[in-house]
Write a protein that holds these residues in place. Sequence first.
Motif, PDB file in Angstrom:
ATOM      1  N   PHE A 159       0.828  -1.206   0.000  1.00  0.00           N
ATOM      2  CA  PHE A 159       0.000   0.000   0.000  1.00  0.00           C
ATOM      3  C   PHE A 159       0.866   1.261   0.000  1.00  0.00           C
ATOM      4  N   SER A 160       1.846   1.287   0.896  1.00  0.00           N
ATOM      5  CA  SER A 160       2.673   2.484   1.044  1.00  0.00           C
ATOM      6  C   SER A 160       3.569   2.692  -0.173  1.00  0.00           C
ATOM      7  N   ALA A 161       4.036   1.601  -0.767  1.00  0.00           N
ATOM      8  CA  ALA A 161       4.872   1.730  -1.969  1.00  0.00           C
ATOM      9  C   ALA A 161       4.081   2.373  -3.103  1.00  0.00           C
ATOM     10  N   ILE A 162       2.809   2.011  -3.237  1.00  0.00           N
ATOM     11  CA  ILE A 162       1.954   2.629  -4.265  1.00  0.00           C
ATOM     12  C   ILE A 162       1.827   4.124  -3.998  1.00  0.00           C
ATOM     13  N   LYS A 163       1.607   4.491  -2.721  1.00  0.00           N
ATOM     14  CA  LYS A 163       1.475   5.906  -2.377  1.00  0.00           C
ATOM     15  C   LYS A 163       2.763   6.671  -2.662  1.00  0.00           C
ATOM     16  N   VAL A 164       3.879   6.107  -2.253  1.00  0.00           N
ATOM     17  CA  VAL A 164       5.160   6.798  -2.446  1.00  0.00           C
ATOM     18  C   VAL A 164       5.433   6.988  -3.941  1.00  0.00           C
ATOM     19  N   ALA A 165       5.199   5.936  -4.735  1.00  0.00           N
ATOM     20  CA  ALA A 165       5.422   6.037  -6.174  1.00  0.00           C
ATOM     21  C   ALA A 165       4.519   7.102  -6.787  1.00  0.00           C
ATOM     22  N   ALA A 166       3.262   7.152  -6.344  1.00  0.00           N
ATOM     23  CA  ALA A 166       2.321   8.134  -6.879  1.00  0.00           C
ATOM     24  C   ALA A 166       2.720   9.555  -6.496  1.00  0.00           C
ATOM     25  N   ILE A 167       3.182   9.738  -5.251  1.00  0.00           N
ATOM     26  CA  ILE A 167       3.585  11.076  -4.813  1.00  0.00           C
ATOM     27  C   ILE A 167       4.821  11.540  -5.586  1.00  0.00           C
ATOM     28  N   LEU A 290      -5.316   8.776 -10.051  1.00  0.00           N
ATOM     29  CA  LEU A 290      -4.993   9.399  -8.779  1.00  0.00           C
ATOM     30  C   LEU A 290      -6.089   9.131  -7.744  1.00  0.00           C
ATOM     31  N   ASN A 291      -7.326   9.042  -8.194  1.00  0.00           N
ATOM     32  CA  ASN A 291      -8.392   8.690  -7.258  1.00  0.00           C
ATOM     33  C   ASN A 291      -8.166   7.295  -6.689  1.00  0.00           C
ATOM     34  N   PHE A 292      -7.631   6.392  -7.536  1.00  0.00           N
ATOM     35  CA  PHE A 292      -7.266   5.057  -7.052  1.00  0.00           C
ATOM     36  C   PHE A 292      -6.154   5.155  -6.011  1.00  0.00           C
ATOM     37  N   VAL A 293      -5.197   6.046  -6.256  1.00  0.00           N
ATOM     38  CA  VAL A 293      -4.082   6.212  -5.322  1.00  0.00           C
ATOM     39  C   VAL A 293      -4.578   6.731  -3.976  1.00  0.00           C
ATOM     40  N   VAL A 294      -5.449   7.746  -4.005  1.00  0.00           N
ATOM     41  CA  VAL A 294      -5.935   8.284  -2.733  1.00  0.00           C
ATOM     42  C   VAL A 294      -6.816   7.261  -2.024  1.00  0.00           C
TER      43      VAL A 294
END
Length: 453
Positions: A159-167, A290-294
Amino acid sequence: MADFHDIQRRETGLQQHLTSAQMVMIAIGGAVGTGLFMGSAFAIGFAGPAVLVSYAIGAFIALLLIGCLGEMTVAHPTSGSFGAYAEYYLGPLAGFVVRYAYWAALVLAVGMEVTAVGIYMAYWFPQVPQWIWVGVFSALLIGINLRSVKVYGAAEYLFSAIKVAAIVAFVLIGSYVVFGARIPGIGLENYQLGGGFWAKGLWGMWLGVIVAMFSYLGVEAIAVAAGEAQHPQQAVQRAMKTTVLRLVLFYLLTLALMLAIVPWTEAATQTSPFVRVMEIIDIPYAAGVLNFVVLVAALSAMNSQLYTTSRMMFSLARAGHAPARFGQTNASGVPVAAILVSSLGAAVAMVINAFWPEQSFMWMMSIAMFGAMFAWFMVFVTHLAFRRRRDREGADRVPFRMWGFPWLTLLGATLMGAVLLTTLFTPAFRLTLVFGLPWLLVLTLVYWRLHRR
């Protein structure tokens, strides 16, 4: 007084499977959730472009907390964490109140994160009631936590890796759009719209600190997870040193770019301002991605908070302050009953979403805020007692040591107390102390009643 090893022995039974990399991601998972992707909209509404100063102040307080909590955690790694430290260095009443206040806060925060999940799912399925999504995703994350801490750590890392990559992708795209593409209506001049950088004044900036603090809440999960880390001292030191820097970069860079792309008067809405950025840039499918990311960010934060609050209930039960079954673990070292009772926030969120979907997010945030902020305040108070007692007894120095003691510890306590007091003068957050102070009184009375018996 008994040795702290007695508390550590009391809290055995959990399995030590978390790596230092997973520890970092757990902290990021707890702190990079709706506070950044949705809560930032509320903060911008309070502070205008000066929200950058609000989040910088919040980051400074978080840095002080990490210093104090890191030193105590390296000395005493245990799942009871700051609750156990308060019990040992301030007294049993302090340990009881801190743990229950924090537990209740995260129970409600779990509900707040899953409330945000319902809002994000409405982007794709506006006709489906939000409470249905609350139920579906709550069941999914409770199932992950019930498997084992190894499964939880792997899920949180993903989960966090997806967030970090998106940010990181957002920062790269945003930097190009702001400084390279020269698109009309996008640029640093947006900071001067609607009254300029200080459009809401110093008071508005300070109100933004309230939301900023709520955004950073979750970094303390490193200390709780230390009880299930493979090499707790080394893992905690590494995680503590890198997490705050990453959080500061994530929050300040993304907010600075967002405010240059979207005028702050448009960003201060209930929908995620990050999704609004992608709609303005008009990259195909970017807003949906991005909605998927949030959505993942909210699930990650909920996952981390459910883990942390269940371990706090486990610690309470092992201390004799909660029913013994909440301190029991299964063959995989999972405190099943503690996880289930800590999932009550999801049920509360379902009810609130069913009847008051528009107000649900703000209500849950303002009520949940008290216990977590109170726990942060008590970390600073506990650190003062921790250092003075160890210095008096001539205890060995730990390799991770808070700098600027006692002045920076006192500064952290003062700033946290000021933020808590400010909520009383802010209509949007008045529920924080209106709920929190009576809750502290109830906890104190319950402790005295139990102690007398």
